[in-house]
Design an enzyme around this catalytic site. Structure first.
Site, PDB file in Angstrom:
ATOM      1  CE1 TYR A 209      -0.170   8.709  -1.810  1.00  0.00           C
ATOM      2  CE2 TYR A 209      -2.454   8.599  -1.072  1.00  0.00           C
ATOM      3  CZ  TYR A 209      -1.112   8.811  -0.800  1.00  0.00           C
ATOM      4  OH  TYR A 209      -0.708   9.106   0.482  1.00  0.00           O
TER       5      TYR A 209
ATOM      6  CB  SER B 100      -2.818   6.698   2.236  1.00  0.00           C
ATOM      7  OG  SER B 100      -3.755   7.758   2.097  1.00  0.00           O
TER       8      SER B 100
HETATM    9  P1  NAP Z   1       6.239  15.148   1.819  1.00  0.00           P
HETATM   10  O1  NAP Z   1       6.136  16.305   2.726  1.00  0.00           O
HETATM   11  O2  NAP Z   1       6.142  15.363   0.341  1.00  0.00           O
HETATM   12  O3  NAP Z   1       7.572  14.348   2.162  1.00  0.00           O
HETATM   13  C1  NAP Z   1       7.945  13.232   1.390  1.00  0.00           C
HETATM   14  C2  NAP Z   1       9.456  13.227   1.231  1.00  0.00           C
HETATM   15  O4  NAP Z   1       9.781  12.082   0.428  1.00  0.00           O
HETATM   16  C3  NAP Z   1       9.985  14.457   0.484  1.00  0.00           C
HETATM   17  O5  NAP Z   1      11.191  14.915   1.067  1.00  0.00           O
HETATM   18  C4  NAP Z   1      10.221  13.914  -0.921  1.00  0.00           C
HETATM   19  O6  NAP Z   1      11.215  14.617  -1.614  1.00  0.00           O
HETATM   20  C5  NAP Z   1      10.667  12.504  -0.592  1.00  0.00           C
HETATM   21  N1  NAP Z   1      10.592  11.623  -1.758  1.00  0.00           N
HETATM   22  C6  NAP Z   1       9.748  11.692  -2.818  1.00  0.00           C
HETATM   23  N2  NAP Z   1      10.027  10.720  -3.690  1.00  0.00           N
HETATM   24  C7  NAP Z   1      11.081  10.019  -3.188  1.00  0.00           C
HETATM   25  C8  NAP Z   1      11.832   8.920  -3.646  1.00  0.00           C
HETATM   26  N3  NAP Z   1      11.581   8.335  -4.826  1.00  0.00           N
HETATM   27  N4  NAP Z   1      12.840   8.450  -2.864  1.00  0.00           N
HETATM   28  C9  NAP Z   1      13.128   9.047  -1.692  1.00  0.00           C
HETATM   29  N5  NAP Z   1      12.458  10.109  -1.209  1.00  0.00           N
HETATM   30  C10 NAP Z   1      11.442  10.594  -1.955  1.00  0.00           C
HETATM   31  O7  NAP Z   1       5.086  14.073   2.131  1.00  0.00           O
HETATM   32  P2  NAP Z   1       4.346  13.658   3.502  1.00  0.00           P
HETATM   33  O8  NAP Z   1       3.010  14.285   3.482  1.00  0.00           O
HETATM   34  O9  NAP Z   1       5.240  13.820   4.678  1.00  0.00           O
HETATM   35  O10 NAP Z   1       4.116  12.114   3.185  1.00  0.00           O
HETATM   36  C11 NAP Z   1       4.887  11.066   3.777  1.00  0.00           C
HETATM   37  C12 NAP Z   1       4.148   9.762   3.554  1.00  0.00           C
HETATM   38  O11 NAP Z   1       2.853   9.831   4.148  1.00  0.00           O
HETATM   39  C13 NAP Z   1       3.903   9.423   2.078  1.00  0.00           C
HETATM   40  O12 NAP Z   1       4.054   8.040   1.862  1.00  0.00           O
HETATM   41  C14 NAP Z   1       2.468   9.817   1.863  1.00  0.00           C
HETATM   42  O13 NAP Z   1       1.858   9.114   0.804  1.00  0.00           O
HETATM   43  C15 NAP Z   1       1.868   9.447   3.206  1.00  0.00           C
HETATM   44  N6  NAP Z   1       0.607  10.145   3.513  1.00  0.00           N
HETATM   45  C16 NAP Z   1       0.568  11.484   3.663  1.00  0.00           C
HETATM   46  C17 NAP Z   1      -0.641  12.110   3.956  1.00  0.00           C
HETATM   47  C18 NAP Z   1      -0.765  13.584   4.145  1.00  0.00           C
HETATM   48  O14 NAP Z   1      -1.912  14.083   4.285  1.00  0.00           O
HETATM   49  N7  NAP Z   1       0.306  14.347   4.182  1.00  0.00           N
HETATM   50  C19 NAP Z   1      -1.809  11.328   4.069  1.00  0.00           C
HETATM   51  C20 NAP Z   1      -1.721   9.957   3.909  1.00  0.00           C
HETATM   52  C21 NAP Z   1      -0.506   9.366   3.635  1.00  0.00           C
HETATM   53  P3  NAP Z   1      10.768  15.796  -2.638  1.00  0.00           P
HETATM   54  O15 NAP Z   1      10.019  16.791  -1.800  1.00  0.00           O
HETATM   55  O16 NAP Z   1      12.053  16.313  -3.176  1.00  0.00           O
HETATM   56  O17 NAP Z   1       9.880  15.135  -3.653  1.00  0.00           O
END
Ligand code: NAP
Length: 250
Positions: A154, A141
């Site tokens: 985080y 991130s």
């Molecule tokens: P998201 O839309 O919340 O998708 C994450 C997925 O992971 C969801 O389906 C969630 O399920 C699942 N999950 C949560 N805990 C889990 C576990 N213990 N084991 C297996 N699956 C699990 O998030 P995203 O924004 O796509 O983020 C994906 C990655 O990018 C993450 O690592 C996040 O930190 C990183 N990131 C995102 C952003 C951003 O702006 N979006 C920025 C920087 C980094 P539930 O929905 O049921 O919890």
């Protein structure tokens, strides 16, 4: 179809960045294991990929549980075959002033965001080492690169992901397995939307303050994953490929 004959596990594949990555790697020809704690969501994604002519399997895997990882991997090997690409993407976040963060909250974030790197990568790596070819892609991130107030747990977990990436890359450099990480900036996903009230000015405020005047799209991160997974990226390892619209420039 650069990834025909390869199999990929994408953790957190049911939503956001993981979902876009499943679709993109499938389009490039890979068999896809959609791993997520949201079982119905993972099944929906796998069904979509199969309906489009791909190979896919859905597994309910909590990436903080080694037992669930081992069970999921056994299914993937049985249904798709050995795994050459691992996208460690699942992650969680929360916003809180540091003095209010409990040990339980801290540990849960570390467990899902950082300890999962140990468990998932240790489980899958033997397939890659046996093949003499592999790609580990970790989603970190920009919060770890720039720092982020009210996100200490985080950002600390994601800083660990970057350090883990560099160290494992060196350890595996001669093996044919590359290890890289992608720190996204703000990407329009369910996670970001759930954080809307915690972001100064919400998503619109973040977009207005960003150099490109828009949040990232999940597909922006997925295409970077596809590149790092490709043959063309074989001489890149230990790298931090920032995909953030200029939010943080090292
Ligand atoms: P998201 O839309 O919340 O998708 C994450 C997925 O992971 C969801 O389906 C969630 O399920 C699942 N999950 C949560 N805990 C889990 C576990 N213990 N084991 C297996 N699956 C699990 O998030 P995203 O924004 O796509 O983020 C994906 C990655 O990018 C993450 O690592 C996040 O930190 C990183 N990131 C995102 C952003 C951003 O702006 N979006 C920025 C920087 C980094 P539930 O929905 O049921 O919890």
């Amino acid at each position: 179809m650069a990834l025909v004959g390869k199999n990929a596990i994408v953790t957190g594949g049911a939503s956001g960045i993981g979902l876009a990555t499943c679709r993109r790697l499938a389009r490039d020809g890979a068999g896809i294991a959609v791993w997520d704690i949201d079982e119905a969501g993972a099944q929906k994604v796998a069904a979509e990929l199969v309906a489009a002519g791909g190979r896919a399997v859905a597994c309910r895997v909590d990436v903080s549980s080694r037992a669930q990882i081992d069970a999921g991997l056994a299914r993937v090997r049985a249904e798709l075959g050995p795994v050459q690409i691992l996208v460690n993407n699942a992650g969680i976040t929360f916003f809180k002033p540091f003095l209010e963060v409990s040990a339980e909250e801290w540990n849960r974030v570390m467990s899902v965001n950082l300890n999962s790197m140990l468990h998932c990568t240790q489980a899958v790596l033997p397939d890659m080492l046996a093949a003499g070819w592999g790609r580990v892609i970790n989603i970190s991130s920009s919060s770890a690169q720039a720092g982020s107030a009210r996100m200490t747990a985080y950002a600390a977990s994601k800083g660990g992901v970057i350090a883990f990436t560099k160290s494992l890359a060196l350890e595996l450099a001669a093996s044919g397995v590359t290890v890289n990480n992608i720190p996204p900036g703000f990407v329009d996903t369910p996670m970001l939307r759930a954080s809307d009230s915690s972001l100064g000015g919400g998503i619109a405020g973040v977009a207005a303050a960003s150099p490109m005047k828009r949040p990232g799209r999940p597909e922006d991160i997925a295409s970077a994953c596809a590149f790092l997974a490709s043959e063309e990226a074989g001489y890149i390892t230990g790298h931090t490929l920032s995909v953030n619209g200029g939010r943080y420039i090292a």
